[in-house]
Design a protein around this motif. Structure first.
Motif, mmCIF file in Angstrom:
data_model
loop_
_atom_site.group_PDB
_atom_site.id
_atom_site.type_symbol
_atom_site.label_atom_id
_atom_site.label_comp_id
_atom_site.label_asym_id
_atom_site.label_seq_id
_atom_site.Cartn_x
_atom_site.Cartn_y
_atom_site.Cartn_z
ATOM 1 N N GLY A 1 25.073 4.072 35.039
ATOM 2 C CA GLY A 1 24.583 3.518 33.758
ATOM 3 C C GLY A 1 23.829 2.419 33.991
ATOM 4 N N PRO A 2 24.390 1.244 34.152
ATOM 5 C CA PRO A 2 23.692 -0.283 34.230
ATOM 6 C C PRO A 2 22.644 -0.011 35.050
ATOM 7 C CG PRO A 2 26.328 -0.382 34.513
ATOM 8 C CD PRO A 2 26.082 1.070 34.654
ATOM 9 N N PHE A 3 22.387 0.514 36.184
ATOM 10 C CA PHE A 3 21.352 0.717 37.161
ATOM 11 C C PHE A 3 20.039 1.224 36.568
ATOM 12 C CE2 PHE A 3 24.286 -0.939 40.185
ATOM 13 C CZ PHE A 3 23.257 -1.731 40.819
ATOM 14 N N LEU A 4 20.250 2.424 35.823
ATOM 15 C CA LEU A 4 19.029 2.904 34.888
ATOM 16 C C LEU A 4 18.920 1.909 33.730
ATOM 17 C CD1 LEU A 4 19.931 6.619 34.778
ATOM 18 C CD2 LEU A 4 18.344 5.563 36.284
ATOM 19 N N ALA A 5 20.076 1.157 33.214
ATOM 20 C CA ALA A 5 19.677 0.428 32.097
ATOM 21 C C ALA A 5 18.578 -0.839 32.324
ATOM 22 C CB ALA A 5 20.997 0.003 31.586
ATOM 23 N N ALA A 6 18.892 -1.447 33.785
ATOM 24 C CA ALA A 6 17.895 -2.270 34.073
ATOM 25 C C ALA A 6 16.540 -2.170 33.673
ATOM 26 C CB ALA A 6 17.932 -2.678 35.468
ATOM 27 N N GLY A 7 16.039 -0.885 33.785
ATOM 28 C CA GLY A 7 14.531 -0.403 33.506
ATOM 29 C C GLY A 7 14.479 -0.265 31.891
ATOM 30 N N LEU A 8 15.558 0.153 31.229
ATOM 31 C CA LEU A 8 15.332 0.040 29.831
ATOM 32 C C LEU A 8 15.205 -1.599 29.362
ATOM 33 C CD1 LEU A 8 17.904 2.876 29.142
ATOM 34 C CD2 LEU A 8 15.521 2.779 28.600
ATOM 35 N N TYR A 9 16.148 -2.436 29.973
ATOM 36 C CA TYR A 9 16.129 -3.962 29.744
ATOM 37 C C TYR A 9 14.852 -4.259 29.633
ATOM 38 C CZ TYR A 9 21.311 -3.354 30.187
ATOM 39 O OH TYR A 9 22.640 -3.212 30.362
ATOM 40 N N ASP A 10 14.112 -4.048 30.759
ATOM 41 C CA ASP A 10 12.832 -4.627 30.996
ATOM 42 C C ASP A 10 11.903 -4.255 30.066
ATOM 43 O OD1 ASP A 10 10.975 -5.936 32.807
ATOM 44 O OD2 ASP A 10 10.044 -3.898 32.661
ATOM 45 N N ILE A 11 11.977 -3.076 29.691
ATOM 46 C CA ILE A 11 11.129 -2.437 28.378
ATOM 47 C C ILE A 11 11.186 -3.458 27.133
ATOM 48 C CG2 ILE A 11 10.685 -0.476 26.897
ATOM 49 C CD1 ILE A 11 11.450 1.336 29.321
ATOM 50 N N SER A 12 12.551 -3.519 26.754
ATOM 51 C CA SER A 12 12.678 -4.405 25.543
ATOM 52 C C SER A 12 12.143 -5.795 25.847
ATOM 53 C CB SER A 12 14.394 -4.434 25.401
ATOM 54 O OG SER A 12 14.778 -3.144 24.611
ATOM 55 N N TRP A 13 12.509 -6.294 26.856
ATOM 56 C CA TRP A 13 12.114 -7.483 27.237
ATOM 57 C C TRP A 13 10.580 -7.769 27.146
ATOM 58 C CZ3 TRP A 13 13.157 -10.512 32.771
ATOM 59 C CH2 TRP A 13 12.957 -11.716 32.452
ATOM 60 N N GLU A 14 9.893 -6.902 27.858
ATOM 61 C CA GLU A 14 8.197 -7.033 27.823
ATOM 62 C C GLU A 14 7.951 -6.781 26.385
ATOM 63 O OE1 GLU A 14 5.749 -6.537 30.684
ATOM 64 O OE2 GLU A 14 7.391 -8.106 30.676
ATOM 65 N N MET A 15 8.630 -5.939 25.549
ATOM 66 C CA MET A 15 8.023 -5.776 24.282
ATOM 67 C C MET A 15 8.455 -7.280 23.227
ATOM 68 S SD MET A 15 8.425 -2.241 22.744
ATOM 69 C CE MET A 15 9.924 -1.431 23.556
ATOM 70 N N GLU A 16 9.468 -8.031 23.742
ATOM 71 C CA GLU A 16 10.016 -9.309 23.118
ATOM 72 C C GLU A 16 8.862 -10.138 23.481
ATOM 73 O OE1 GLU A 16 13.128 -12.706 23.696
ATOM 74 O OE2 GLU A 16 13.710 -10.620 24.375
ATOM 75 N N LYS A 17 8.203 -10.168 24.696
ATOM 76 C CA LYS A 17 7.221 -11.114 25.291
ATOM 77 C C LYS A 17 5.968 -10.760 24.630
ATOM 78 C CE LYS A 17 8.563 -10.872 29.522
ATOM 79 N NZ LYS A 17 8.753 -11.003 31.137
ATOM 80 N N GLY A 18 5.932 -9.560 23.920
ATOM 81 C CA GLY A 18 4.569 -9.146 23.376
ATOM 82 C C GLY A 18 3.618 -8.409 24.483
ATOM 83 N N HIS A 19 4.250 -7.947 25.573
ATOM 84 C CA HIS A 19 3.476 -7.441 26.739
ATOM 85 C C HIS A 19 3.579 -5.663 26.426
ATOM 86 C CE1 HIS A 19 4.308 -10.683 29.474
ATOM 87 N NE2 HIS A 19 3.635 -11.149 28.874
ATOM 88 N N LYS A 20 2.681 -5.086 26.823
ATOM 89 C CA LYS A 20 2.884 -3.489 26.930
ATOM 90 C C LYS A 20 3.958 -3.167 27.892
ATOM 91 C CE LYS A 20 0.323 0.785 26.600
ATOM 92 N NZ LYS A 20 1.260 1.508 25.659
ATOM 93 N N PRO A 21 4.970 -2.404 27.721
ATOM 94 C CA PRO A 21 5.563 -2.214 28.738
ATOM 95 C C PRO A 21 5.223 -0.985 29.584
ATOM 96 C CG PRO A 21 6.667 -1.274 26.534
ATOM 97 C CD PRO A 21 5.575 -2.067 26.303
#
Length: 264
Positions: free
Chosen positions: A88-108
């Motif tokens: 799980g945590p490995f697949l989750a890294a991709g999901l974290y990135d999506i949330s992080w990108e949105m937090e920064k105002g980028h399009k994931p």
């Protein structure tokens, strides 16, 4: 600074000697519900990427179960659940990135999220090896319990009960240890250039100091996994990405940063 912050001296692990511990903040009992609602919003904002990761989360356990059916060794199911929780945590890294990108105002994007695992590659591999060692240890314990189990009794519930109870207790203890180690390690490694020991000790410290909210959070994760299994992994398509996004929001809430975070 808000009342939400805990001062460094209150850390459960202060000077460990092997790594520094990033200070954590005090969480409220209701925070896990807030993380889930923020995660739901992230999922709505990136439906395609959410579906991509959701399908991956569903296909892996389906494949594990397919192997169980092929080999007919049903005692592999409980360790397989734990193994899946390790993947799980490995697949989750991709999901974290999506949330992080949105937090920064980028399009994931998918490409950006898949590259997220390489951001702190050396320590990410270290984390993978740590999880693998824990997984192998769990499998050894599971097979030891199986070896102690007398072969001649009937396979009905009454005779299986002591064995199942022992397995469940060991599994619960192991899962709790996993919660301490994995709660925040992966997002810390992904966002900050720190070593593995710092990330793991920070995670353990943050869970220890926020026992009640983190146990509630652990129960939510466990329930999501259970629903996924009951629904033949179809539930994972929706639930696992949401748990992934929520884990990122949990990390933002729990681990102290130099400047305040803002949710858009």
């Amino acid at each position: 600074m808000s009342h939400h912050f805990k001062e460094t001296p209150e850390n459960a692990i202060t000077q460990s000697g092997i790594a520094r511990v990033i200070p954590c903040k005090e969480l409220d009992v209701g925070d896990p519900i807030k993380w889930m609602s923020l995660a739901l919003r992230d999922a709505m904002r990136a439906p395609g990427l959410t579906l991509f990761y959701g399908v991956l989360f569903a296909v892996i356990p389906w494949f594990i179960m397919y192997l169980v059916e092929m080999t007919g060794w049903h005692l592999v199911i409980l360790p397989a659940i734990v193994c899946f929780m390790l993947v799980g945590p490995f697949l989750a890294a991709g999901l974290y990135d999506i949330s992080w990108e949105m937090e920064k105002g980028h399009k994931p994007t998918l490409r950006h999220s898949l590259r997220a695992m390489r951001r702190n590659a050396f320590n990410e591999w270290g984390f993978a090896i740590l999880l693998m060692v824990m997984m192998i240890f769990w499998l050894r314990v599971a097979s030891l319990i199986h070896a102690l189990y007398p072969p001649y009794i009937e396979n009905d519930l009454e005779s299986l009960l002591p064995f199942l109870m022992l397995g469940t207790m060991v599994g619960a203890g192991f899962t709790l240890a996993m919660l301490f180690v994995t709660a925040f390690t992966q997002p810390i490694l992904m966002e900050r250039k720190v070593d593995l020991a710092t990330a793991v000790l920070t995670s353990v410290n943050a869970v220890w100091l926020n026992k009640v909210p983190m146990l509630i959070w652990g129960a939510i994760i466990f329930s999501a996994v259970a629903i996924g299994f009951v629904t033949g992994f179809i539930g994972f398509i929706v639930l696992m990405p949401i748990i992934g996004y929520a884990s990122w929001h949990a990390y933002i809430d729990a681990i102290e940063t130099k400047r305040e975070r803002k949710y858009e």
